[in-house]
Design a protein around this motif. Sequence first.
Motif, mmCIF file in Angstrom:
data_model
loop_
_atom_site.group_PDB
_atom_site.id
_atom_site.type_symbol
_atom_site.label_atom_id
_atom_site.label_comp_id
_atom_site.label_asym_id
_atom_site.label_seq_id
_atom_site.Cartn_x
_atom_site.Cartn_y
_atom_site.Cartn_z
ATOM 1 N N LEU A 29 1.081 -1.021 -0.312
ATOM 2 C CA LEU A 29 -0.101 0.034 -0.079
ATOM 3 C C LEU A 29 0.560 1.281 -0.079
ATOM 4 O O LEU A 29 0.763 1.619 1.394
ATOM 5 N N PRO A 30 1.581 1.416 -1.551
ATOM 6 C CA PRO A 30 3.135 2.688 -1.015
ATOM 7 C C PRO A 30 1.662 4.017 -0.722
ATOM 8 O O PRO A 30 2.581 5.045 -0.784
ATOM 9 N N GLU A 31 0.821 3.993 -1.461
ATOM 10 C CA GLU A 31 0.037 5.220 -1.544
ATOM 11 C C GLU A 31 -0.742 5.392 -0.038
ATOM 12 O O GLU A 31 -2.139 4.709 -0.445
ATOM 13 N N ARG A 32 -0.958 6.590 0.917
ATOM 14 C CA ARG A 32 -1.518 6.429 2.496
ATOM 15 C C ARG A 32 -1.898 7.641 2.790
ATOM 16 O O ARG A 32 -1.771 8.081 3.852
ATOM 17 N N GLU A 33 -2.313 8.749 1.711
ATOM 18 C CA GLU A 33 -2.529 9.892 2.243
ATOM 19 C C GLU A 33 -4.043 10.524 2.587
ATOM 20 O O GLU A 33 -4.930 8.983 2.786
ATOM 21 N N PRO A 34 -3.383 10.758 4.156
ATOM 22 C CA PRO A 34 -5.048 10.942 4.876
ATOM 23 C C PRO A 34 -5.836 11.524 3.648
ATOM 24 O O PRO A 34 -6.261 12.129 3.252
ATOM 25 N N GLY A 35 -7.425 10.660 4.021
ATOM 26 C CA GLY A 35 -8.214 11.132 3.476
ATOM 27 C C GLY A 35 -8.212 10.528 1.872
ATOM 28 O O GLY A 35 -10.010 10.557 1.493
ATOM 29 N N THR A 36 -7.969 9.368 1.793
ATOM 30 C CA THR A 36 -8.240 8.317 0.901
ATOM 31 C C THR A 36 -8.348 7.203 1.844
ATOM 32 O O THR A 36 -7.889 6.799 3.103
#
Length: 322
Positions: free
Chosen positions: A97-104
């Motif tokens: 899970l390389p992209e774990r930006e808040p809000g996603t």
Amino acid sequence: MESGGNDLLSELLRPLRLTGVFDSLWTVRAPWAIEGDSEQSCAILHYMVEGDCWISSGGDCPPIQLHQGDLAVFPTGTAHRLSDLPDRQGVPLKAVLPEREPGTSGVLVVEGTGERSRILCAGLHYDATAATSLYRALPWSLVLDRTQVDKEPLLRETLASLAVAERRGEPGSQLVTLRAFEMAFVLALRPLLRELSANPAVLPALRHPGISRALVIVSTRFSEPWTIEALAREVGMSRSAFTATFRELVGEAPARHLTGRRMQEAARLLTETAVPQAAVPPRVGYQSAVGFHLAFRKWFGTTPGEYRGNWPVHKRDRQDVH
């Protein structure tokens, strides 16, 4: 005295309004293991929707097994591993899970030939400057087993709603998700601190920085091998000053208060769960089974086995809890 417990919870969480959440639904089949890094200014939540898993951390912390319906919270984002077996080495979370930006939100699927588990995972981001000393006194992990979650219907229903993949993409879903996880976070801490509300000394004790921290530690970290000297050092006081002030504000000696919390949890494990009796002592802070047996008998006037035997079997949850 409900206001005492509410005040303690408020002191813990008032400054910690969440700024963002990344959540993901995992469907994994054994063999599997995921290694999560330490997260700064981020609490971590894992809810077992289906199946089982093990949570492991470094150091002397023993692995924790989660079963369906259990909830684990990591208040300060301590690095840990989730796996089907406690000693299995895994792949880094950032690799799957390389992209774990808040809000996603994300979805993780691990194929295998073994048993399936489904897990709701979330990173709850907050402003680090707002974390109080009471909050930092919490342990690396807090676990509510299924029986404890079931006693909090709003928490159980909120988690069940968050675990439904179809909620994603609906209008306003990002804000709703943030507020729902914020509520789940508060509700998860509430039962762990509820016993403090029964003590009328809590309110004045909360105004003392060292004693308030000690109350949180005893409430949530009772399984650690505390001595009075170690507890006094942890809250920045001398042993004599700590003992005298604690007795004055709380109404009993710190050793008795700690023993009472341990006995309360031991009684719960014996009557509400099917955890083996031999596994109870280390879960409530006793390295010696004999020491636990003697302390339990002195506190309750009966042995642990007799205490469990006198409790109706149909009132126990017969799952093999961790």
